[in-house]
Write an enzyme that holds these catalytic residues in place. Structure first.
Site, PDB file in Angstrom:
ATOM      1  N   LYS A 101       7.066   6.965   4.401  1.00 59.24           N
ATOM      2  CA  LYS A 101       5.647   7.280   4.524  1.00 59.24           C
ATOM      3  C   LYS A 101       4.972   6.996   5.854  1.00 59.24           C
ATOM      4  O   LYS A 101       4.551   7.722   6.363  1.00 59.24           O
ATOM      5  CB  LYS A 101       4.811   6.807   3.164  1.00 59.24           C
ATOM      6  N   GLU A 129      13.614  -1.560   7.030  1.00 58.35           N
ATOM      7  CA  GLU A 129      15.038  -1.460   6.324  1.00 58.35           C
ATOM      8  C   GLU A 129      15.417  -0.072   6.726  1.00 58.35           C
ATOM      9  O   GLU A 129      16.423   0.435   7.099  1.00 58.35           O
ATOM     10  CB  GLU A 129      14.811  -1.761   4.731  1.00 58.35           C
ATOM     11  N   GLU A 185       4.452  -2.948  -9.591  1.00 54.45           N
ATOM     12  CA  GLU A 185       3.884  -2.820  -8.258  1.00 54.45           C
ATOM     13  C   GLU A 185       2.285  -2.498  -8.462  1.00 54.45           C
ATOM     14  O   GLU A 185       1.487  -2.809  -7.910  1.00 54.45           O
ATOM     15  CB  GLU A 185       4.599  -1.815  -7.430  1.00 54.45           C
ATOM     16  N   LYS A 205       6.765  -7.393   4.086  1.00 50.79           N
ATOM     17  CA  LYS A 205       7.074  -6.789   5.439  1.00 50.79           C
ATOM     18  C   LYS A 205       6.802  -7.526   6.654  1.00 50.79           C
ATOM     19  O   LYS A 205       7.300  -7.626   7.531  1.00 50.79           O
ATOM     20  CB  LYS A 205       6.385  -5.403   5.362  1.00 50.79           C
ATOM     21  N   HIS A 220      25.233  -4.540 -26.697  1.00 55.34           N
ATOM     22  CA  HIS A 220      26.181  -5.583 -26.480  1.00 55.34           C
ATOM     23  C   HIS A 220      25.914  -6.683 -25.538  1.00 55.34           C
ATOM     24  O   HIS A 220      26.589  -7.275 -25.049  1.00 55.34           O
ATOM     25  CB  HIS A 220      27.448  -4.799 -25.991  1.00 55.34           C
ATOM     26  N   GLY A 225       3.306   5.582  -2.446  1.00 55.82           N
ATOM     27  CA  GLY A 225       4.760   5.503  -2.304  1.00 55.82           C
ATOM     28  C   GLY A 225       5.572   5.887  -3.883  1.00 55.82           C
ATOM     29  O   GLY A 225       6.169   6.614  -3.863  1.00 55.82           O
ATOM     30  N   ARG A 226       4.871   4.965  -4.620  1.00 58.67           N
ATOM     31  CA  ARG A 226       5.693   5.100  -5.962  1.00 58.67           C
ATOM     32  C   ARG A 226       5.384   6.449  -7.014  1.00 58.67           C
ATOM     33  O   ARG A 226       5.929   6.424  -7.933  1.00 58.67           O
ATOM     34  CB  ARG A 226       5.360   3.674  -6.838  1.00 58.67           C
TER      35      ARG A 226
HETATM   36  C1  G6Q Z   1       5.163   1.975  -3.131  1.00 58.16           C
HETATM   37  C2  G6Q Z   1       5.157   1.003  -2.018  1.00 58.16           C
HETATM   38  C3  G6Q Z   1       6.590   0.705  -1.476  1.00 58.16           C
HETATM   39  C4  G6Q Z   1       6.857   1.726  -0.365  1.00 58.16           C
HETATM   40  C5  G6Q Z   1       7.993   1.229   0.596  1.00 58.16           C
HETATM   41  C6  G6Q Z   1       8.604   2.231   1.681  1.00 58.16           C
HETATM   42  O1  G6Q Z   1       4.421   2.286  -3.627  1.00 58.16           O
HETATM   43  O2  G6Q Z   1       4.235   0.984  -1.252  1.00 58.16           O
HETATM   44  O3  G6Q Z   1       7.375   0.606  -2.362  1.00 58.16           O
HETATM   45  O4  G6Q Z   1       7.065   2.793  -0.837  1.00 58.16           O
HETATM   46  O5  G6Q Z   1       8.029  -0.230   1.154  1.00 58.16           O
HETATM   47  O6  G6Q Z   1       7.471   2.307   2.342  1.00 58.16           O
HETATM   48  P1  G6Q Z   1       7.687   3.652   3.502  1.00 58.16           P
HETATM   49  O7  G6Q Z   1       7.640   5.022   2.576  1.00 58.16           O
HETATM   50  O8  G6Q Z   1       6.446   3.538   4.167  1.00 58.16           O
HETATM   51  O9  G6Q Z   1       8.952   3.356   4.194  1.00 58.16           O
END
Ligand code: G6Q
Length: 547
Positions: free
Chosen positions: A206, A212, A352, A511, A383, A267-268
């Site tokens: 986003k 990463e 989150e 981050k 199990h 994001g989520r």
């Molecule tokens: C989701 C969070 C988090 C995010 C990641 C990746 O709601 O904000 O999980 O999706 O940190 O972020 P980017 O999409 O900006 O790389």
């Protein structure tokens, strides 16, 4: 609403909880013969059986009163109206717009967002069709066989979970890979068997600043260039999904090959947006639109009566157990192997969103928020950790998810799975009394002393609640409904707790922190930290190269 626990409705629930002392679900079921009919509800072929809960009609009425007085309905309406209910970032929360009927406008700051949503979907469709048909060729003219999504958190978990869930609908030529971890082994292991000529990378971020993802994207680019030895290959092998056009361009991906979304998509909550591109590539755009339709089905159902809806019911039951029964966690057990990653996806969605310590106006909450969510596909869990659920001392409500029809040819075996699922919820609810355990041991011919010794170990308390979600088959539409069900559950809980479910400052902190340490490790100079952090850094720097 920072006085939640002082509300009359809260106190009424506290008093009502006392009326449950000494009652056992086994007896409740024996007395109420129509309990299943009373406490189950459906949206088409998605049935929620919530009769195995420690509730009566009065409990539900009191919980709904609490929901009403804490403003759940207003919060839901505000979300659908596009108001900035993410108040710390002043953003609308409109994942629902992504799956909305395109002819129905939704406004953000006076502007209808539906035309832009439709435009991105159309671009995704053209691209998905081209890749799936083989018209989209790699640099050397080969059709794409492997798609590698480089993203993390919300830019990974949703599409990864959905592609696995919808594998029976997947394109036969395409293999989907998801690389999220900055651990180079994740990317390295994934790329090892792949051919650069037929590999497509989707850089999904986003913000397009996530360490990463950018590290993996750079490494993937180096790998591709090493194999194909031509910079112009990037255009045929890299596309981006982001809200940050400038950074995408800086990375070297032509904005022509970028699929956009908007800051009002968290994001989520973003798998419904272009972040869902891997899903569209894999199951095709018709399938992706079915997934969206499933989300839309749940939105309509939820919006009509949030508190009595399936998501509202799950949320209020969770509140009941967390605050009035001391539940410490919530288990989600899909008796559906294709939903293997669904618990991990829900962990982010729930923890989150609702892992917050202050109310919307910044005051410390005086009640527990969030839920510890975990789970594994059945029957594996049985199990492993189900022992604790049956006979341990903790109180952990569960959701069971199970299909009535499988995608597998080994159909007879599916019935065994269903039987196991139903047996678990029944056993958790009924338990086994000491007398029953004694009678069983006696029937097995054990001597009286042995029976007395073993009976306490063979008895089960029961009275442990669960919901069962039974659905026809795990189609894209069903999956859309299930995801939206839990999204809205989270929203209702957050409204009762008066917290903002749509920001994530804890993630942002992670981050920032890593950035400092990366620089210090890079220069082999630990900065000012506690002695533990400095000690660990020194030890790492000393031992990082093998002797
Ligand atoms: C989701 C969070 C988090 C995010 C990641 C990746 O709601 O904000 O999980 O999706 O940190 O972020 P980017 O999409 O900006 O790389």
């Amino acid at each position: 609403m920072s006085r939640l626990v002082r509300l009359a409705q809260w106190q009424a629930l506290k008093a009502h909880r006392r009326t449950w002392r000494g009652r056992h679900l086994r007896d409740v079921f024996a007395q109420e013969l129509r309990r299943f009919e009373r406490f189950s509800a459906a949206l088409d072929d998605l049935l929620l059986d919530y009769s195995k809960n420690l509730i009566s009609a009065e409990t539900l009425a009191l919980l709904r009163d609490l929901g009403r007085v804490t403003g759940v309905e207003e919060r839901v309406a505000a979300m659908f109206r596009g108001e900035p209910i993410n108040n710390t970032e002043q953003r609308a929360v409109l994942h629902v717009a992504l799956r909305n009927d395109p002819s129905v406008p939704i406004y953000v700051q006076g502007r209808d967002v539906m035309p832009e949503v439709a435009q991105v979907l159309a671009r995704m469709e053209r691209f998905a069709n081209a890749v799936r048909s083989g018209r989209w060729k790699g640099h050397t003219g080969a059709a794409i066989t492997d798609v590698v999504n480089l993203g993390i958190g919300g830019s990974d978990l949703g599409p990864a979970m959905a592609c696995r869930a919808l594998a029976p609908y997947g394109h036969k030529r395409l293999r989907m890979h998801f690389v999220s971890n900055v651990d180079p082994q994740h990317l390295g292991d994934t790329l090892a068997p792949l051919k650069a000529e037929s590999t497509l990378f989707i850089v999904a971020s986003k913000t397009f600043t996530t360490l990463e993802t950018l590290a993996n994207a750079q490494a993937a680019r180096r790998w591709l260039l090493k194999k194909l030895k031509d910079k112009s290959a990037i255009a045929r092998h890299f596309v981006a999904v982001s809200t940050n056009r400038a950074e995408v361009k800086k990375f070297g991906i032509d904005p022509e090959h970028m699929f956009g979304f908007w800051d009002w998509v968290g994001g989520r909550y973003s798998l419904w947006s272009a972040i869902g591109l891997p899903i569209a590539l894999y199951i095709g755009m018709d399938g992706f639109r079915e997934l969206l339709a499933g989300g839309r089905d749940m939105d309509g159902h939820f919006r009509a009566d949030p508190l009595a809806s399936l998501p509202g019911t799950l949320a209020l039951l969770a509140i009941w157990y967390q605050h009035f029964w001391g539940a410490s966690a919530h288990g989600v057990m899909p008796y559906d192997q294709h939903l293997a990653r669904f618990p991990a996806y829900l962990q982010q969605l729930c923890m989150e969103s609702n892992g917050k310590g202050v109310t919307r106006d910044g005051r410390a909450v005086r009640w527990d928020t969030g839920e510890i969510v975990w789970g594994e596909p059945g029957t594996n869990g049985q199990h492993a950790f189900f022992q604790l659920l049956h006979q341990g001392t903790r109180f952990i409500p569960l959701d069971f998810l199970v299909a009535t029809r499988t995608h597998s040819d080994l159909d007879g075996q599916h019935q065994m799975l269903v039987a196991n699922c139903l047996a678990q919820s029944e056993a958790l609810m009924r338990g086994k009394t000491r007398a029953e355990a004694t009678a069983e041991l006696a029937a097995a011919g054990l001597p009286a002393r042995e029976i007395r010794r073993l009976a306490p170990h063979k008895a089960f308390p029961g009275n442990r609640p669960s919901n069962t979600l039974l659905y026809g088959q795990l189609t894209p539409r069903t999956l859309g409904r299930l995801i939206a069900l839990y999204e809205h559950k989270v929203l209702v809980q957050s409204a009762v707790w008066d917290i903002n479910a749509f920001d994530q400052w804890g993630v942002e902190l992670g981050k920032q922190l890593a950035g400092t340490l990366i620089r210090e490790l890079g220069s082999a100079r630990p900065g000012a930290h506690d002695s533990s952090t400095v000690g660990l850094m020194r030890q790492y720097l000393k031992l990082r190269t093998p002797h």
